[in-house]
Scaffold this motif. Structure first.
Motif, PDB file in Angstrom:
ATOM      1  N   VAL A  21       0.827  -1.198   0.000  1.00 57.26           N
ATOM      2  CA  VAL A  21       0.000   0.000   0.000  1.00 57.26           C
ATOM      3  C   VAL A  21       0.868   1.258   0.000  1.00 57.26           C
ATOM      4  N   ARG A  22       0.264   2.358  -0.431  1.00 58.33           N
ATOM      5  CA  ARG A  22       0.893   3.671  -0.274  1.00 58.33           C
ATOM      6  C   ARG A  22      -0.211   4.687  -0.026  1.00 58.33           C
ATOM      7  N   GLU A  23       0.117   5.721   0.736  1.00 57.40           N
ATOM      8  CA  GLU A  23      -0.883   6.711   1.118  1.00 57.40           C
ATOM      9  C   GLU A  23      -1.014   7.783   0.045  1.00 57.40           C
ATOM     10  N   LEU A  24      -2.270   8.177  -0.229  1.00 57.90           N
ATOM     11  CA  LEU A  24      -2.583   9.260  -1.164  1.00 57.90           C
ATOM     12  C   LEU A  24      -3.259  10.395  -0.403  1.00 57.90           C
ATOM     13  N   ARG A  25      -3.246  11.586  -1.006  1.00 53.97           N
ATOM     14  CA  ARG A  25      -3.909  12.738  -0.398  1.00 53.97           C
ATOM     15  C   ARG A  25      -4.769  13.433  -1.442  1.00 53.97           C
ATOM     16  N   GLU A  77       2.635  14.194  -3.835  1.00 52.23           N
ATOM     17  CA  GLU A  77       3.115  12.919  -4.339  1.00 52.23           C
ATOM     18  C   GLU A  77       2.642  11.774  -3.442  1.00 52.23           C
ATOM     19  N   PRO A  78       2.378  10.600  -4.026  1.00 57.38           N
ATOM     20  CA  PRO A  78       2.010   9.453  -3.184  1.00 57.38           C
ATOM     21  C   PRO A  78       3.138   9.113  -2.213  1.00 57.38           C
ATOM     22  N   GLY A  79       2.774   8.536  -1.093  1.00 50.56           N
ATOM     23  CA  GLY A  79       3.786   8.065  -0.161  1.00 50.56           C
ATOM     24  C   GLY A  79       4.501   6.849  -0.727  1.00 50.56           C
ATOM     25  N   PRO A  80       5.532   6.375  -0.066  1.00 52.27           N
ATOM     26  CA  PRO A  80       6.261   5.204  -0.570  1.00 52.27           C
ATOM     27  C   PRO A  80       5.436   3.927  -0.408  1.00 52.27           C
ATOM     28  N   TRP A  81       5.679   2.972  -1.291  1.00 52.28           N
ATOM     29  CA  TRP A  81       5.017   1.677  -1.143  1.00 52.28           C
ATOM     30  C   TRP A  81       5.534   0.999   0.131  1.00 52.28           C
ATOM     31  N   GLN A  82       4.608   0.417   0.882  1.00 53.72           N
ATOM     32  CA  GLN A  82       4.957  -0.237   2.129  1.00 53.72           C
ATOM     33  C   GLN A  82       4.222  -1.564   2.246  1.00 53.72           C
ATOM     34  N   THR A  83       4.806  -2.473   2.990  1.00 57.80           N
ATOM     35  CA  THR A  83       4.139  -3.737   3.297  1.00 57.80           C
ATOM     36  C   THR A  83       3.108  -3.483   4.386  1.00 57.80           C
TER      37      THR A  83
END
Length: 273
Positions: A202-206, A216-222
Motif C-alpha cells: 500500500v501507499r498513502e494518497l492525499r 506525491e504518493p507516499g512510498p510503497w509499504q508492506t
C-alpha cells in the motif's frame, strides 16, 4: 486521466453524505423533509442502533416467504446508523438517507440517495428491493444476545432481521480518515512472519476538498494485518478511503491501529488505464 474518476467518485459521495456533516443545515433534513426526532425516543434503542453494524440475516414477506431479492449469496446487506443518517450497502451501490425514531420505536427513513455504479442484475435488483423495504415506517426492536438482533417489521408484517457487531467507533472513538492505494498483487511480507506469507502493498494518497489528488504518493509499504471490510482481488488495484482507529492499549504483538474500509474510490485491473 486517473484523477478524474477518483474526483467524480469522491464528489458523488460527498453529495450523498452531506447530511452527515455536524452543524450543516443538511444534517437536520434530507430531500424528503424528514427531520430526526430522537430526543423523545428510547435512548437505549438509539444507542444500540448507532453502536452496531447490522448485517441482514433473514428477510420474509407478510406470509413468511423469504424475500430472495434481498438475500444474494456472498453479498449480505450491512446497515449503519451514524448521527442523522443511515447507510446500507451489500448489493451494488451505497444507499443512504436521513432517519428518525419515534417514541413508539417506529423507524422512518427519508428518501434514499444512491451512488451510481453499475453491477450484475441480481445486485442492482437487491438495491431496489432494499430501498423499497426501507420506504415504509418500520417497527424497530433489538433483541439482546451475543450478538444482538435487530428486527424491523412493516405494517404488512414484512420482517427483516439483522445481527449486530460493535462498530469500531463505539469501541475506539472517532477515526482519522486516510486514503490508501492497494497494489494489484500481494508480495512477500517483510519482515517475514512465521509461518511465511504474503501481504498487501500500500501507499498513502492525499486529496483536496474537491476530490483532486494533491502532492506525491507516499512510498510503497508492506501492510501487515487486515483492512476490515476489504477483500483483495489479485490483479486489481484499488484506491480506498479508510477510517483508521487508534487502539487505546494494543497487545504487544498487535498493531496500534484498526483499519476499516469506508469506500472503494477506484478499482483498476492491472495493466489497464
Amino acid at each position: 486521466m486517473r484523477d478524474q474518476p477518483i474526483r467524480l467518485a469522491l464528489l458523488a459521495l460527498m453529495a450523498a453524505a452531506a447530511g452527515a456533516l455536524p452543524g450543516s443545515p443538511a444534517a437536520a433534513t434530507d430531500a424528503s423533509g424528514l427531520t430526526p426526532a430522537r430526543r423523545t425516543a428510547d435512548a437505549a434503542l438509539v444507542r444500540s442502533l448507532q453502536d452496531h453494524d447490522w448485517t441482514l440475516r433473514a428477510a420474509v414477506d407478510g406470509a413468511g416467504k423469504p424475500l430472495e431479492a434481498l438475500l444474494v449469496a456472498g453479498h449480505p446487506f450491512v446497515m449503519r446508523f451514524d448521527d442523522a443518517r443511515v447507510a446500507v450497502q451489500g448489493g451494488c451501490n451505497l444507499l443512504s438517507g436521513a432517519w428518525r425514531l419515534s417514541p413508539q420505536n417506529r423507524l422512518e427513513i427519508g428518501r434514499v440517495a444512491s451512488t451510481q455504479k453499475a453491477c450484475e442484475p441480481p445486485l442492482m435488483a437487491a438495491d431496489t428491493a432494499m430501498a423499497a423495504a426501507l420506504a415504509a415506517p418500520l417497527e424497530a426492536r433489538v433483541e439482546a444476545g451475543q450478538p444482538p438482533t435487530l428486527h424491523l417489521v412493516s405494517a404488512g408484517r414484512q420482517a427483516l432481521s439483522f445481527s449486530g457487531r460493535r462498530t469500531s467507533k463505539s469501541l475506539y472513538g472517532a477515526p482519522t480518515r486516510i486514503f490508501l492505494e492497494v497494489a494489484a498483487q500481494r508480495a512477500a511480507c517483510a519482515p517475514a512472519p512465521q509461518p511465511a506469507g504474503t501481504c498487501l502493498q500500500v501507499r498513502e494518497l492525499r486529496f483536496d476538498d474537491n476530490g483532486l489528488r494533491v502532492g506525491e504518493p507516499g512510498p510503497w509499504q508492506t501492510f501487515h494485518g487486515e483492512i476490515v471490510g476489504y477483500t483483495h482481488q489479485p490483479g486489481v488495484s484499488n484506491v480506498l478511503r479508510i477510517n483508521r482507529f487508534k487502539r487505546p492499549q494494543p497487545a504487544a504483538d498487535a498493531s496500534a491501529y484498526v483499519y476499516e474500509l469506508d469506500l472503494v474510490v477506484e478499482s483498476r485491473v492491472d495493466g489497464k488505464k
